[in-house]
Design a protein around this motif. Structure first.
Motif, PDB file in Angstrom:
ATOM      1  N   LEU A 130       0.825  -1.207   0.000  1.00  0.00           N
ATOM      2  CA  LEU A 130       0.000   0.000   0.000  1.00  0.00           C
ATOM      3  C   LEU A 130       0.860   1.259   0.000  1.00  0.00           C
ATOM      4  CD1 LEU A 130      -2.735  -0.989   2.617  1.00  0.00           C
ATOM      5  CD2 LEU A 130      -3.078  -0.730   0.145  1.00  0.00           C
ATOM      6  N   PHE A 131       1.916   1.237   0.802  1.00  0.00           N
ATOM      7  CA  PHE A 131       2.752   2.426   0.911  1.00  0.00           C
ATOM      8  C   PHE A 131       3.488   2.693  -0.403  1.00  0.00           C
ATOM      9  CE2 PHE A 131       6.597   4.768   2.089  1.00  0.00           C
ATOM     10  CZ  PHE A 131       6.043   5.801   2.833  1.00  0.00           C
ATOM     11  N   ARG A 132       3.972   1.642  -1.021  1.00  0.00           N
ATOM     12  CA  ARG A 132       4.693   1.813  -2.280  1.00  0.00           C
ATOM     13  C   ARG A 132       3.772   2.286  -3.400  1.00  0.00           C
ATOM     14  NH1 ARG A 132       6.041  -2.605  -4.258  1.00  0.00           N
ATOM     15  NH2 ARG A 132       5.461  -4.172  -2.688  1.00  0.00           N
ATOM     16  N   HIS A 133       2.468   2.033  -3.285  1.00  0.00           N
ATOM     17  CA  HIS A 133       1.503   2.407  -4.315  1.00  0.00           C
ATOM     18  C   HIS A 133       0.558   3.513  -3.822  1.00  0.00           C
ATOM     19  CE1 HIS A 133       2.217  -1.019  -7.177  1.00  0.00           C
ATOM     20  NE2 HIS A 133       2.814  -1.490  -6.091  1.00  0.00           N
ATOM     21  N   ARG A 134       0.979   4.236  -2.786  1.00  0.00           N
ATOM     22  CA  ARG A 134       0.050   5.175  -2.147  1.00  0.00           C
ATOM     23  C   ARG A 134      -0.421   6.288  -3.069  1.00  0.00           C
ATOM     24  NH1 ARG A 134       5.189   5.932  -0.579  1.00  0.00           N
ATOM     25  NH2 ARG A 134       6.101   8.038  -0.426  1.00  0.00           N
ATOM     26  N   LEU A 135       0.375   6.620  -4.079  1.00  0.00           N
ATOM     27  CA  LEU A 135      -0.004   7.712  -4.983  1.00  0.00           C
ATOM     28  C   LEU A 135      -0.939   7.245  -6.094  1.00  0.00           C
ATOM     29  CD1 LEU A 135       3.439   9.554  -5.278  1.00  0.00           C
ATOM     30  CD2 LEU A 135       1.545  10.005  -3.688  1.00  0.00           C
ATOM     31  N   THR A 136      -1.036   5.946  -6.298  1.00  0.00           N
ATOM     32  CA  THR A 136      -1.860   5.429  -7.410  1.00  0.00           C
ATOM     33  C   THR A 136      -2.826   4.348  -6.927  1.00  0.00           C
ATOM     34  OG1 THR A 136      -0.114   3.825  -7.944  1.00  0.00           O
ATOM     35  CG2 THR A 136      -0.092   5.923  -9.131  1.00  0.00           C
ATOM     36  N   LEU A 137      -3.155   4.357  -5.660  1.00  0.00           N
ATOM     37  CA  LEU A 137      -3.960   3.273  -5.084  1.00  0.00           C
ATOM     38  C   LEU A 137      -5.312   3.132  -5.776  1.00  0.00           C
ATOM     39  CD1 LEU A 137      -3.547   3.197  -1.201  1.00  0.00           C
ATOM     40  CD2 LEU A 137      -2.942   1.452  -2.872  1.00  0.00           C
ATOM     41  N   ARG A 138      -5.976   4.222  -6.039  1.00  0.00           N
ATOM     42  CA  ARG A 138      -7.322   4.135  -6.603  1.00  0.00           C
ATOM     43  C   ARG A 138      -7.299   3.395  -7.935  1.00  0.00           C
ATOM     44  NH1 ARG A 138     -11.573   9.173  -7.331  1.00  0.00           N
ATOM     45  NH2 ARG A 138     -13.346   7.902  -8.002  1.00  0.00           N
ATOM     46  N   GLU A 139      -6.313   3.718  -8.764  1.00  0.00           N
ATOM     47  CA  GLU A 139      -6.204   3.038 -10.051  1.00  0.00           C
ATOM     48  C   GLU A 139      -5.731   1.596  -9.890  1.00  0.00           C
ATOM     49  OE1 GLU A 139      -4.703   5.837  -9.263  1.00  0.00           O
ATOM     50  OE2 GLU A 139      -5.890   7.352 -10.341  1.00  0.00           O
ATOM     51  N   ASP A 140      -4.758   1.380  -9.002  1.00  0.00           N
ATOM     52  CA  ASP A 140      -4.167   0.054  -8.862  1.00  0.00           C
ATOM     53  C   ASP A 140      -5.143  -0.956  -8.249  1.00  0.00           C
ATOM     54  OD1 ASP A 140      -1.864   1.044  -9.925  1.00  0.00           O
ATOM     55  OD2 ASP A 140      -0.852   1.339  -7.999  1.00  0.00           O
TER      56      ASP A 140
END
Length: 922
Positions: free
Chosen positions: A207-217
């Motif tokens: 989650l932290f590594r993808h925190r800027l794109t979470l909604r898309e991911d």
């Protein structure tokens, strides 16, 4: 002078106290980057280097090793476990691969092993007496203390103990293992660590590594399966994803049961493969050495760009260190085939784990019988099918509810083939490909995720909800054979929320210890606080909770209380008794972490017998207040009268026996009225408390009974009283600690181990008490090993006396048994000594001395732990001899394979029947 204030937390620090490696990550003040802390450690004698992880290993050198020093880090404090010389980390693992029997590994697995005292010095498992030992808790504490020392050397202005600490544990750890982890941290000086489950930590890292794109991911993800295969455990967690809104809402909806299955099992399978190629059966110490070699070989073969083959060398010992070396070549192809097909086979979604005891069993650890992780994954998903359907939005109750995303964690998944196999199996079950979430650093993801969790609590990324991973239950009185329990804390209860069972009243005796038996359940079944449920095999029994409610001057003998429970902020269960009359009066219950899992199937207390009052009147007539006329025949007929009211003695269950013991104990002083009174009281008290453990509060009852031992018997010239005295202590020996058992042995007249010598040493005990003393001595399973050996060696000369052979054989079999009735497995006689005793028993005529055959079967019994098992050829010799004398098939089976004993065999060992339903031998 005012006390100096402790520094405020400046860093968030995550510690993955792993089975194989300990990893530390942190976030510096004002920085959202998560870094891995390089831990200083010895990599060679006198050579220090900082590495991204600390091998979770200790090496206990002999006094002659490294006499010139070179085993300490600069400024390193003394070992928190109390040993003078110890090596921790990389060098420890290297030395363990060279020298057998001196390395401690897998301490984390031992923390979750309820059948041993996890605070006792038992590791290295199976090592000779000369090797210093450490407890699983002490070993774990030493790794944390090493980390603390390394951190404080690098950041003296920000000591580790003052930081915001997150310590990870397997999601499958029960409450006892979690409390022991907290205790290890406390021993290391880390008093404020918060616990986080490892699969959640791995997902927090993602989650932290993808925190800027979470909604898309996560736009097309509704249910994530986190499969974390560590060094000692396989952990599975389901996380529901709701992507509606600006930020995904995450909820943990399922966790797996404890599976002692992981990288250690794979290393062991590889070591067995190497052992077969060497063409020689290895001792437990040699296998430990080979295991360390195979662990290193596996890591090389699985590493990216690693070699196709690695040579494993088993070094000789002493003068044969070089000339006695043996080598075998391990290949990547063989490794992939063994691990992929052995641990991750392709199976259908409805295939359950196999329950046969054919799995890997070594070094005293109870590994799961089926090593197929994919079968356990199928069972886990089936158990949580309902909540999975809800998370996926499925309305068809017959549809398979399979996660649509997969996160793999653990060092074994560096092997691409393993990750592809899990992905393929899950895709086959789902009928469509599953999305695999990236995890480029599975060795450090848990530690980094622990820091990410700390940052999430500051609002810098989403938090995972879900509350308690399990429902918790209190076992209560049961009607009939069904075991029942009251729900204390439902699954998904959030941290900090207190629940009081105001509708349930409990009565406590004041001034006396009380014990509560708890169970947990990880399935998705919904329960309400206070709901009464029937226990099944799915429930996990926890260590007991105990307390003593102090009695004030104005208090009655009993008090009515309610139970109040909560999931604490650090992630552990807290339970308290609250007075129903004054809510300010509150007593916290503490887990008894030294207690092994209760072995009795009577987990709750049974209803009192309908004729108990009549039986109590008969006991009171004999041992009650003075002045009642008691004829000799009344004493003689008491047991017959009790059976008339309560049924045959053999049918009295444990609850009834303990209630009868309470009556007898209240009248203990009146046993001294006559020799017959004393003899009868000793007989009944021992029978009603046998075997001294296995039922709630038995430890307290045994302590009460022990208080009469120093005063001895009143009628010391009556041999029948002495016989009952020794029989009493034999019956309840399992409830006595080591110190008490040593005191009993010292009091026995066995200095020369002959009836005549016994009479000379203790004339009042008479020759007639000798047999009872021998049986008592042989039943003291908590004696130090050296005392057991001396006892047996003193008895062996009596084999030359025909009339003494049955007694001596029974005693030798009990002392040398591979599996005891109640003693810890670490107190078993060494195999080489037991083998010598067995060869001497083989010289006895088993046709005429039946106890010799059973004694041999006990000593040759197969446990599955090579540190305890005798050589296969010797065991087969015993099996053939048993077959020749037409011994019962159960005895032959237990010599040839790991098995449980039947009731008849238990009676042989114990000397009489056990209370109905009480099973002691696993």
């Amino acid at each position: 002078m005012a006390a100096q204030a402790s520094p405020s937390p400046s860093h968030i620090v995550g510690i993955d106290l792993g089975t194989t490696h300990t990893v530390v990550a942190y976030a510096a003040p004002g920085c959202e980057d998560i870094r891995v802390f390089d831990i200083e450690q010895l990599v060679a004698p006198g050579a220090v280097a900082a590495r991204p992880w600390l091998p979770s290993a200790r090496y206990h050198p002999s006094p002659q090793e490294f006499a010139g020093g070179g085993l300490q880090l600069p400024g390193q404090p003394r070992d928190v476990a109390g040993l003078e010389r110890v090596v921790i980390g990389t060098l420890a693992r290297q030395l363990g691969a060279q020298v057998p029997g001196r390395v401690v590994t897998s301490a984390k697995s031992w923390l979750s092993h309820p059948s041993v005292d996890r605070m006792a010095a038992i590791l290295p498992w199976g090592a000779p007496e000369a090797v210093d030992k450490v407890s699983p808790v002490g070993a774990s504490a030493s790794y944390l203390a090493h980390v603390r020392h390394a951190w404080n050397r690098r950041f003296p202005e920000a000591p580790l103990e003052a930081q915001e600490l997150v310590l990870t544990v397997p999601a499958s750890f029960d409450e006892g293992a979690r409390r022991l982890t907290v205790e290890a941290a406390r021993m290391a000086g880390l008093l404020k660590a918060r616990l986080l489950e490892e699969p959640q930590a791995a997902f927090y890292d993602w989650l932290f590594r993808h925190r800027l794109t979470l909604r898309e991911d996560l736009a097309h993800t509704r249910l994530v399966l986190v499969c974390d295969v560590g060094g000692g455990t396989t952990d599975m967690t389901l996380i529901q994803v709701d992507s509606h809104g600006d930020r995904p809402v995450l909820k943990r909806i399922g966790v797996g049961d404890h599976l002692m299955l992981g990288g250690d099992n794979m290393d062991l399978a590889l070591a067995r493969l190497a052992e077969a190629e060497l063409g020689q059966a290895l001792s437990g110490a040699e296998l430990t050495q080979l295991l360390e070699q195979c662990r290193a070989a596996k890591e090389q073969l699985l590493s990216e760009g690693g070699p196709e083959r690695v040579s494993v060398t088993l070094l000789g010992a002493g003068s044969r260190l070089v000339g006695g070396s043996r080598s075998v070549m391990l290949t990547r192809e063989a490794l992939d085939a063994m691990i992929v097909e052995g641990f991750f086979p392709r199976v259908p979604a409805d295939e359950a784990p196999q329950r046969v005891r054919g799995g890997i069993v070594e070094f005293g650890l109870p590994y799961v019988s089926d090593p197929a992780i994919t079968r356990h994954m199928a069972a886990f998903l089936a158990r949580h099918a309902q909540v999975s359907r809800e998370a996926l939005g499925l309305t068809d109750t017959a549809a398979l509810a399979m996660p649509d995303a997969l996160l793999l964690n653990g060092g074994v998944f560096r092997a691409v083939a393993l990750g592809e196999r899990v992905r393929g199996v899950l895709g086959d079950w789902r009928g469509a490909p599953v999305h695999v979430l990236d995890n480029a650093h599975p060795e450090t993801a848990v530690a980094s995720g622990a820091v990410a969790y700390g940052l999430a609590r500051q609002g810098k990324s989403p938090c995972i909800g879900g509350g308690s991973a399990r429902s918790y239950f209190l076992m209560v009185d049961s009607q009939g054979s069904a075991r029942q329990a009251v729900c204390l804390l439902p699954r998904a209860t959030e941290e900090g929320r207190e629940i009081e069972l105001a509708q349930r009243d409990f009565t406590l005796r004041l001034g006396q210890p009380v014990r509560f038996r708890l169970a947990s359940l990880s399935s998705d079944a919904a329960y309400a606080p206070g709901e009464l449920v029937t226990l099944t095999d799915e429930f996990v029994f926890l260590p007991p909770l105990t307390t003593i409610v102090p009695k004030g001057e104005a208090d009655a003998a009993r008090i009515t209380v309610h139970l109040r429970t909560a999931l604490t902020a650090i992630g552990t269960l807290e339970l308290s008794c609250v007075s129903a009359q004054a809510s300010a009066r509150r007593w916290r219950l503490e887990f008894d972490l030294r207690a092994a899992t209760e072995t009795s199937s009577h987990q709750g207390s049974a209803p009192i017998h309908r004729h108990f009052s009549e039986a109590a009147q008969r006991i009171d007539r004999i041992f009650g207040a003075q002045g009642q006329p008691v004829e000799p025949r009344d004493l003689k007929h008491l047991r017959h009268d009790l059976e008339r009211w309560l049924g045959m003695r053999e049918t009295w269950d444990t609850a009834l026996l303990r209630e009868l013991f309470a009556l007898l104990w209240e009248r203990a002083r009146r046993r001294r009225r006559s020799p017959d009174h004393e003899r009868l009281w000793l007989n009944l008290a021992g029978y009603c408390l046998r075997p001294g453990f296995g039922y709630p509060l038995d430890d307290w009852r045994a302590t009460q009974l022990w208080s009469i031992f120093p005063s001895g018997v009143q009628y010391a010239r009556d041999s029948r009283v002495w016989s009952e005295w020794w029989t009493l202590w034999r019956r309840v020996a399992g409830g006595l600690p080591e110190k008490a058992q040593i005191e009993i042995l010292d009091a026995l007249a066995l200095s020369s181990h002959t009836p005549e010598a016994a009479a000379r040493k203790s004339p009042t005990a008479k020759v007639q008490g000798y047999d009872h003393q021998v049986r008592l001595a042989a039943s003291l399973e908590r004696l130090p090993i050296e005392r057991k050996i001396a006892l047996a060696e003193g008895l062996f000369p009596q084999l030359a006396v025909p009339q003494e052979q049955p007694l001596v054989c029974w005693a030798i079999g009990r002392i040398g048994a591979r599996i005891g009735l109640y003693g810890s497995p670490h107190a078993v006689i060494a195999p080489e000594i037991a083998a010598d005793w067995l060869r001497r028993l083989l010289a006895v005529d088993w046709k005429t001395v039946e106890p010799a055959a059973f004694a041999a079967a006990q000593i040759a019994r197969m446990t599955g732990d090579r540190t305890h098992d005798l050589p296969a050829e010797l065991r087969e010799q015993v099996a053939q001899r048993l077959r020749a004398v037409k011994a019962t098939p159960t005895w032959i089976t237990m010599v040839r394979e790991v098995s449980r004993l039947d009731d008849a065999a238990e009676r042989h060992i114990f000397g009489e029947s056990l209370p109905p339903g009480l099973t002691l031998i696993r």
